[in-house]
Write an enzyme that holds these catalytic residues in place. Sequence first.
Site, PDB file in Angstrom:
ATOM      1  N   CYS A   2       0.857  -1.182   0.000  1.00 22.50           N
ATOM      2  CA  CYS A   2       0.000   0.000   0.000  1.00 22.50           C
ATOM      3  C   CYS A   2       0.894   1.233   0.000  1.00 22.50           C
ATOM      4  O   CYS A   2       1.886   1.292   0.717  1.00 22.50           O
ATOM      5  CB  CYS A   2      -0.944   0.088   1.193  1.00 22.50           C
ATOM      6  SG  CYS A   2      -2.137  -1.235   1.273  1.00 22.50           S
ATOM      7  N   ARG A  27       3.938  -0.305  -4.797  1.00 23.66           N
ATOM      8  CA  ARG A  27       3.627  -0.850  -3.471  1.00 23.66           C
ATOM      9  C   ARG A  27       2.275  -1.564  -3.435  1.00 23.66           C
ATOM     10  O   ARG A  27       1.874  -2.100  -2.403  1.00 23.66           O
ATOM     11  CB  ARG A  27       3.613   0.280  -2.435  1.00 23.66           C
ATOM     12  CG  ARG A  27       4.935   1.005  -2.335  1.00 23.66           C
ATOM     13  CD  ARG A  27       4.835   2.125  -1.341  1.00 23.66           C
ATOM     14  NE  ARG A  27       4.638   1.619   0.001  1.00 23.66           N
ATOM     15  CZ  ARG A  27       5.606   1.297   0.835  1.00 23.66           C
ATOM     16  NH1 ARG A  27       6.851   1.449   0.488  1.00 23.66           N
ATOM     17  NH2 ARG A  27       5.334   0.842   2.034  1.00 23.66           N
ATOM     18  N   TRP A  74      -2.739  -2.661  -1.703  1.00 18.83           N
ATOM     19  CA  TRP A  74      -2.456  -4.083  -1.862  1.00 18.83           C
ATOM     20  C   TRP A  74      -3.358  -4.765  -0.834  1.00 18.83           C
ATOM     21  O   TRP A  74      -3.177  -4.587   0.366  1.00 18.83           O
ATOM     22  CB  TRP A  74      -0.983  -4.380  -1.593  1.00 18.83           C
ATOM     23  CG  TRP A  74      -0.612  -5.794  -1.902  1.00 18.83           C
ATOM     24  CD1 TRP A  74      -0.240  -6.280  -3.117  1.00 18.83           C
ATOM     25  CD2 TRP A  74      -0.583  -6.901  -0.999  1.00 18.83           C
ATOM     26  NE1 TRP A  74       0.014  -7.634  -3.021  1.00 18.83           N
ATOM     27  CE2 TRP A  74      -0.183  -8.048  -1.739  1.00 18.83           C
ATOM     28  CE3 TRP A  74      -0.856  -7.054   0.366  1.00 18.83           C
ATOM     29  CZ2 TRP A  74      -0.053  -9.307  -1.162  1.00 18.83           C
ATOM     30  CZ3 TRP A  74      -0.731  -8.318   0.935  1.00 18.83           C
ATOM     31  CH2 TRP A  74      -0.328  -9.421   0.163  1.00 18.83           C
ATOM     32  N   ASN A 100      -2.122   2.064   5.704  1.00 17.85           N
ATOM     33  CA  ASN A 100      -1.212   1.031   5.207  1.00 17.85           C
ATOM     34  C   ASN A 100      -0.802   0.179   6.402  1.00 17.85           C
ATOM     35  O   ASN A 100      -0.228   0.702   7.352  1.00 17.85           O
ATOM     36  CB  ASN A 100       0.019   1.699   4.568  1.00 17.85           C
ATOM     37  CG  ASN A 100       1.150   0.717   4.303  1.00 17.85           C
ATOM     38  OD1 ASN A 100       0.906  -0.472   4.137  1.00 17.85           O
ATOM     39  ND2 ASN A 100       2.371   1.211   4.277  1.00 17.85           N
ATOM     40  N   GLY A 101      -1.134  -1.110   6.357  1.00 12.76           N
ATOM     41  CA  GLY A 101      -0.782  -1.984   7.487  1.00 12.76           C
ATOM     42  C   GLY A 101      -1.940  -2.903   7.813  1.00 12.76           C
ATOM     43  O   GLY A 101      -2.856  -3.070   7.004  1.00 12.76           O
ATOM     44  N   GLU A 486      16.968 -18.109  -7.807  1.00 11.12           N
ATOM     45  CA  GLU A 486      16.615 -16.734  -8.139  1.00 11.12           C
ATOM     46  C   GLU A 486      16.064 -16.641  -9.574  1.00 11.12           C
ATOM     47  O   GLU A 486      15.097 -15.929  -9.825  1.00 11.12           O
ATOM     48  CB  GLU A 486      17.847 -15.830  -7.943  1.00 11.12           C
ATOM     49  CG  GLU A 486      17.676 -14.378  -8.319  1.00 11.12           C
ATOM     50  CD  GLU A 486      16.571 -13.639  -7.566  1.00 11.12           C
ATOM     51  OE1 GLU A 486      16.004 -14.175  -6.617  1.00 11.12           O
ATOM     52  OE2 GLU A 486      16.267 -12.505  -7.988  1.00 11.12           O
ATOM     53  N   LYS A 490      12.345 -15.261 -10.455  1.00 11.05           N
ATOM     54  CA  LYS A 490      12.099 -14.159 -11.399  1.00 11.05           C
ATOM     55  C   LYS A 490      11.085 -14.589 -12.446  1.00 11.05           C
ATOM     56  O   LYS A 490      10.175 -13.839 -12.782  1.00 11.05           O
ATOM     57  CB  LYS A 490      13.393 -13.715 -12.113  1.00 11.05           C
ATOM     58  CG  LYS A 490      14.394 -12.948 -11.299  1.00 11.05           C
ATOM     59  CD  LYS A 490      13.996 -11.538 -10.957  1.00 11.05           C
ATOM     60  CE  LYS A 490      13.257 -11.473  -9.656  1.00 11.05           C
ATOM     61  NZ  LYS A 490      13.981 -11.358  -8.416  1.00 11.05           N
ATOM     62  N   GLU A 493       7.486 -14.785 -10.980  1.00 11.49           N
ATOM     63  CA  GLU A 493       6.915 -13.467 -10.681  1.00 11.49           C
ATOM     64  C   GLU A 493       6.454 -12.729 -11.925  1.00 11.49           C
ATOM     65  O   GLU A 493       5.411 -12.093 -11.939  1.00 11.49           O
ATOM     66  CB  GLU A 493       7.990 -12.567 -10.044  1.00 11.49           C
ATOM     67  CG  GLU A 493       8.360 -12.888  -8.651  1.00 11.49           C
ATOM     68  CD  GLU A 493       9.432 -11.926  -8.172  1.00 11.49           C
ATOM     69  OE1 GLU A 493       9.105 -11.061  -7.359  1.00 11.49           O
ATOM     70  OE2 GLU A 493      10.595 -12.028  -8.623  1.00 11.49           O
ATOM     71  N   HIS A 509      16.588 -37.018  -7.556  1.00 14.28           N
ATOM     72  CA  HIS A 509      15.791 -37.530  -6.426  1.00 14.28           C
ATOM     73  C   HIS A 509      14.321 -37.134  -6.545  1.00 14.28           C
ATOM     74  O   HIS A 509      13.616 -37.089  -5.544  1.00 14.28           O
ATOM     75  CB  HIS A 509      16.388 -37.023  -5.113  1.00 14.28           C
ATOM     76  CG  HIS A 509      17.806 -37.469  -4.935  1.00 14.28           C
ATOM     77  ND1 HIS A 509      18.126 -38.719  -4.461  1.00 14.28           N
ATOM     78  CD2 HIS A 509      18.965 -36.860  -5.228  1.00 14.28           C
ATOM     79  CE1 HIS A 509      19.447 -38.851  -4.453  1.00 14.28           C
ATOM     80  NE2 HIS A 509      19.977 -37.730  -4.911  1.00 14.28           N
ATOM     81  N   LYS A 608       5.797  -4.458  -3.929  1.00 15.31           N
ATOM     82  CA  LYS A 608       7.138  -4.326  -3.401  1.00 15.31           C
ATOM     83  C   LYS A 608       7.008  -3.935  -1.937  1.00 15.31           C
ATOM     84  O   LYS A 608       6.026  -3.310  -1.555  1.00 15.31           O
ATOM     85  CB  LYS A 608       7.861  -3.221  -4.173  1.00 15.31           C
ATOM     86  CG  LYS A 608       9.345  -3.359  -4.105  1.00 15.31           C
ATOM     87  CD  LYS A 608      10.009  -2.839  -5.339  1.00 15.31           C
ATOM     88  CE  LYS A 608      11.484  -3.061  -5.267  1.00 15.31           C
ATOM     89  NZ  LYS A 608      11.864  -4.361  -5.801  1.00 15.31           N
TER      90      LYS A 608
HETATM   91  C1  F6R Z   1      11.441 -10.797  -5.556  1.00 17.04           C
HETATM   92  C2  F6R Z   1      11.335  -9.805  -4.503  1.00 17.04           C
HETATM   93  C3  F6R Z   1      10.960 -10.270  -3.146  1.00 17.04           C
HETATM   94  C4  F6R Z   1      11.788  -9.519  -2.091  1.00 17.04           C
HETATM   95  C5  F6R Z   1      11.299  -9.870  -0.690  1.00 17.04           C
HETATM   96  C6  F6R Z   1      12.152  -9.215   0.371  1.00 17.04           C
HETATM   97  O1  F6R Z   1      11.774 -10.220  -6.782  1.00 17.04           O
HETATM   98  O2  F6R Z   1      11.520  -8.638  -4.725  1.00 17.04           O
HETATM   99  O3  F6R Z   1      11.086 -11.641  -3.007  1.00 17.04           O
HETATM  100  O4  F6R Z   1      13.130  -9.878  -2.252  1.00 17.04           O
HETATM  101  O5  F6R Z   1       9.974  -9.445  -0.552  1.00 17.04           O
HETATM  102  O6  F6R Z   1      12.113  -7.830   0.271  1.00 17.04           O
HETATM  103  P1  F6R Z   1      13.203  -6.920   0.938  1.00 17.04           P
HETATM  104  O7  F6R Z   1      14.508  -7.232   0.298  1.00 17.04           O
HETATM  105  O8  F6R Z   1      12.746  -5.523   0.657  1.00 17.04           O
HETATM  106  O9  F6R Z   1      13.217  -7.237   2.402  1.00 17.04           O
END
Ligand code: F6R
Length: 613
Positions: A2, A27, A74, A100-101, A486, A490, A493, A509, A608
């Site tokens: 948010c 966000r 969000w 937000n929260g 990773e 990616k 996502e 396995h 994010k």
């Molecule tokens: C993936 C991604 C998330 C963050 C995770 C931790 O692309 O961005 O998996 O890595 O939410 O976020 P931070 O690093 O901000 O604590």
Amino acid sequence: MCGIVGYTGQKQAYPILIDGLKKLEYRGYDSAGVALHLGNHLAVYKKQGKVAALEAYAGDHPVAATTGIGHTRWATHGEPSDRNAHPHYSASGEIAMIHNGIIENYAQLKDELTGKGYVFNSDTDSEVLLNFIEDIKRNNECSLEEAVRVALKRVTGAYVILLIDTEYPDTIIAARKGSPLVIGVGKGEHFLGSDASPMLAYTKEVVYINDYELAIVRPDELILKNLGNERITPFVQKLDLELAAIEKGNFEHFMLKEIYEQPKTILDSLRGRLNAERGYITLSGLDRIEDKLRNAHRIVIVACGTSWHAGLIGEYLIEELCRLNVEVEYASEFRYRNPIISSQDVIIAISQSGETADTLVALENAKKQGATIFGIVNVVGSSIARITDAGAYTHAGPEIGVASTKAFTAQVAVLQLFALKLAQMRGTIDDTLFQHLLHELEAIPAKVEWILNNQVEAIQAIAHAYRDADNFLYLGRGYNFPIALEGALKLKEITYIHAEGYPAAEMKHGPIALVDEELPVVFVATKDVYHEKIVSNIQEINARKGNVVAVVSEGDETVNDLAKAVMVVPQAHEIVAPLLSVVPLQLLAYYIGVERGLDVDKPRNLAKSVTVE
Ligand code: F6R
């Protein structure tokens, strides 16, 4: 999660709020809304979907106001919809609030209010808090500020709230606990935001609000108080951030811009710390906890998501170079499973945003038990950065694409510096290798540049060939195993294709059962001590007719001949190589997302900065 914005001053609030919401859309983008102070009443406009939908709707309504608040959501409590969108009106219609929260005890408060005859127009915890505040204001005949203070003492959970009230025409009341809030100080105006991006075009003077603080914000006045009603002097800081850093420039997406920024951001994370010519590393944060590190029984790395993958690389690095026991923990598990922590543990917290709720609480718990906290954080002044005992910022600049790219490589670069410096301190690395690795690390930015200049066409072709796949497998060994994880994350996502990352040898396995003529199997197969072994793993997949795609070191004819397609990276020592091998995988996910016509900067369901647990 948010995004919140606010403005009070002489200018028109609406365009500032809309522009701010667009900057904070990373966000959350389930819905967006604004509340404006229109003379003697409030107007709330809100719409499910992105800020563009709100703009299209509000454009037909009166928006002339110099005070207002805005929100991009969000969803937590209540599905994404117009009715659950923020801002919410109070029962009387005289107060509007954004949040937000999460209010954890909202159900109990809702029961109390329902008993008093309150009816709710949404399924949100936020509307409950708003009416709880209004109820206190009415019953106690007190100011809005006082009602907020009283209400927040009853609330458990996390919040940033912004309120406007018809009774106070040019005033915004704001409070925070656990979610971020920045107030920008202009001339005769103030700006509020979840981060500084909405205010950057207007002012660089900002105040970061702390937990349990309440702000009374007017055009000419910023009053800061604690919940005990004592005044606090606002600490005004100057932002070291340019507007260009939060704009897309000529790139189609923030994600692509941020991938291309990596030669510079890796350099920035090494700048002033790595001196290969003179053969030393300066990491003042590490020096600050030198005694703790010398006596540490173990290091525990705590993080989430992509930052957790960086942590896994950190484990391999520190164990190999420093001969010190390392454990890597998901913050969400670590915080709840009552882990054994002592004052001889050093915790490394890794976080891009510095606001991830699970990481933050895990650290608070560890700190209470006496552990020393070292932060590897990107956002300066963030909550995680502030609770650490020492740390090293990653200096990657604002990361706006929801999928983390440049923050990851900066985290890995800082972990490499950390491990090398600690190894030197502990006497576990010989000087020849130390000096060699400093030069290898120094050479990385130019090698990333080479990948970006020479491999994009090959990667686009692979993306085109496999854009309709339903599943992907990513395999790697050693330092390339976290890179496989990773790469798979990616892809999930950005493209919504199911992908799994696995240690290449573990494949036999179980996951090998997935291999058929349809399945793309991405091997991270750069030249390292495991190379012969990974070549055998590739042959095992070929024998079952899987489609092998590989990240290979320049000049590796063996894997080149075995794979259907390759993404080439320059040769590098295996300890620094993850900084190279991840780049083609970021690009592969990006281009498959683009091929599938998806909004790669705003993948569905994601946001994010995960500020709720
Ligand atoms: C993936 C991604 C998330 C963050 C995770 C931790 O692309 O961005 O998996 O890595 O939410 O976020 P931070 O690093 O901000 O604590």
